[in-house]
Write an enzyme that holds these catalytic residues in place. Structure first.
Site: not given
Lengths: 339, 287
Positions: A177, A119, A127, A20, A68
């Site tokens: 990520r 991610h 997460d 990323r 989105e």
């Protein structure tokens, strides 16, 4: 036939960069040379690193807020008007939450929209499952007209971003990520749809994409210590997949292992298997997530927990070789497959 | 209200009539389709394609054209009829609607049909695309105007409101939306299915310039479009009260005509009502 690519010397200390991070930098470089490039994000610009572009080109960056669906639709409108939009968000949203928008407004229209999905996979880490996309490859590759690219390192990400901009049509770029080893030098050659052979071998071929390419290389080293010669293919483009490289691997090594940070159902391994069964059927063992959701944890712990390590690839390679014709009884290979 | 020449109004009314005639013929020939919501927006399309929009049907890719997006994609027959009447493709081609290999798909396909700006059909997505086009026009410093038509039932889709926020946030005064407020959707009246309550107030609260008009009054539609051009710094929406099935007595206000094709006799009856001379005895109809 895949070309043999250069892997960085092992003696050098391995540098680690998240794909990323490379994405954000590549967008800025691309923005400098291509005024038609615009970037959108849905309140994740700091995380997806599209924020780099926002700082460099504020007039060509569009913060869409936590919306989105609207982002993908807006990107389609921009593309219809001649822009090259890179719409960025987490993979779990880019492919899952807005599947219909991607299907209707991007895939069906064949518009020049690039989806920068970061991610991806369980390496999102703490997460947890809600944010760990394990099905995005399956979703995106099922959409006609869609190109799906899963870069393995920072260098490949940079090249993939430029290649995506050069190519006219929808592209899904899957990035991670976590920091991953830099595998390639700046002169690494990247071509959409063309696999790169990182190691040649004759007993088995490990075909990997994304974060699984580095462990695939480690696995091939480990196997070589056992006297097993493993070819390693970096299949950065999941769609259109390099059929020729797969068929050649099947013919020349007689066994295949796939490695992906994704559900084995419908994903990368399935894409490889589709080619194998329709060309030259040989044993295929899939390393990937076994149809379960992820959970919170450290990325390395999760890779271990879900069986996504070099050790898992080594075991899969042994199983695949054992299943070659005349090498094992069917009963035994069935048992071993169940591991 | 600005004054418009009677002959101009008569011309547009005739175009609207022809759009309606061709909606009936095309859906009749196809044996399926959505007549109700196509007929309800025919007058708005007639004003856009034969008065308001800067277009060149011989150059559908002309960079400086105004653009129309049919967000309620099931009203494709109305869009196709307008496009054909404007000269994007032959009117006779309308009879290929929904047939294998046709350029006229059941819902608009930008890759197949000249003049279709973006593919639609899955509701709620057109305004986002219109925003993208309006943003691109501003980036390129073009005075292009973007028009988008939404259904009232379509406003139940959440993405519409995401997009409505974007239009305002980006100050897209080159964008105008119409709501084809015919009050009916597949499962019943919009009021019963999921009431929009004060729909104009909703748009106003989102920051839009809002007008309420009669969607069958050519002068009101023209005035709304002219007014929208004067509004700076924000987008305009015209909530157009319409009648589903407008122009065909037995379809008007009938929820059953949302997605049902008229049979041979009904086509004949509808065309007579629309003042069409039947040359071939309704031979445009299948079976």
């Amino acid at each position: 036939m895949a070309e043999v690519g250069e892997v960085k010397g092992e003696a050098k200390e391995v540098k680690k960069i998240a794909t990323r991070t490379a994405y954000g930098k590549a967008l800025v470089e691309l923005g400098k040379v291509n005024p038609n490039v615009v970037v959108l994000d849905a309140d994740l610009a700091k995380s997806t690193k599209s924020g780099d572009f926002m700082k460099a080109f504020p007039d060509r960056f569009f913060e869409m807020g936590i919306a989105e669906q609207d982002m993908i639709g807006t990107a389609a409108g921009l593309a219809a008007a001649g822009k090259i939009p890179f719409a960025s968000t987490f993979a779990v949203f880019a492919a899952g939450r807005v599947f219909d928008q991607v299907r209707q407004a991007v895939g069906y229209t064949k518009l020049n929209v690039k989806i920068g999905a970061t991610h991806a996979g369980v390496t999102v880490g703490e997460d947890g499952a809600s944010h760990q996309s394990v099905e995005d490859i399956a979703l995106m590759r099922s959409i006609p007209n869609m190109t799906v690219i899963v870069p393995a390192d920072a260098v490949e990400t940079q090249k993939a971003v430029f290649a995506a901009a050069e190519y006219y049509g929808p592209v899904y770029l899957r990035m991670g990520r976590e920091e991953v080893p830099v595998l390639f030098d700046e002169d690494y050659r990247f071509e959409i749809g063309k696999a790169v052979m990182l190691r040649d071998g004759k007993d088995v071929t490990i075909i990997a994409c994304g974060v699984m390419v580095a462990p695939a290389l480690e696995a091939s080293e480990e196997l070589s210590r056992e006297g097993i010669s493993a070819r390693v293919l970096n299949m950065h483009t999941v769609k259109p997949i390099d059929r020729e490289a797969i068929e050649t691997a099947a013919k020349e090594t007689g066994a295949i292992v796939t490695a992906e940070e994704h559900n084995i159902m419908g994903g990368f391994g399935s894409a490889v298997a589709e080619v194998v069964v329709s060309t030259l059927p040989v044993p295929v063992e899939m390393v990937g997530i076994k149809d379960v959701f992820g959970q919170s944890g450290k990325p390395a712990e999760l890779l271990e927990y879900y069986g996504l390590t070099s050790g898992n690839i080594v075991e899969a390679a042994r199983r695949a070789i054992a299943r070659k014709a005349g090498k094992a009884s069917p009963a035994r290979s069935r048992r071993s497959r169940r591991q | 209200m600005a004054t418009y020449d009677d002959s101009l109004i008569a011309m547009i009314e005739e175009k609207a009539r022809r759009i309606r005639v061709n909606i009936i013929k095309a859906i009749g020939a196809a044996g399926s389709g959505h007549p109700g919501g196509s007929l309800s927006c025919a007058d708005i399309l007639a004003v856009l394609y034969f008065h308001a929009m800067r277009i060149d049907p011989k150059r559908p890719d002309w960079e400086d054209r105004d653009k129309f997006i049919m967000s309620k994609g099931h009203a494709a027959p109305a869009l196709y009829a307008a496009l054909a009447e404007a000269g994007y493709f032959p009117v006779e081609e309308l009879l290929t609607l929904r047939k294998l290999g046709s350029r006229l798909q059941g819902h608009p396909d930008m890759k197949k049909t000249p003049g279709v700006e973006i593919s639609t059909g899955s509701l709620g997505q057109g305004l986002s695309a219109a925003n993208g086009m309006a943003i691109a026009a501003k980036l390129d410093k073009k005075d292009t105007r973007i028009y988008v038509l939404l259904g009232d039932g379509e406003l139940e889709e959440g993405q519409v409101w995401e997009a409505a926020m974007t239009s305002v946030h980006r100050k897209l005064d080159n964008l105008m939306a119409f709501v084809d407020y015919n009050g009916l959707q597949i499962d019943g009246s919009v009021e019963d299915v999921k009431s929009l309550k004060a729909v104009g107030e909703k748009w106003r609260a989102f920051g839009w310039h809002v007008m309420g008009i009669d969607g069958h009054d050519i002068r009101q539609i023209m005035t709304a479009i002219d007014e929208a051009k004067q509004i700076k710094g924000k987008p305009t929406v015209a909530v157009a009260r319409t009648v589903k099935g407008k122009g065909v007595s037995f379809m008007e206000g009938g929820v059953d005509w949302h997605g049902k094709a008229p049979n041979r006799d009904q086509v004949y009856k509808a065309l007579v009502e629309l003042g069409e001379r039947i040359v071939d005895g309704g031979g445009v109809v299948n079976g």
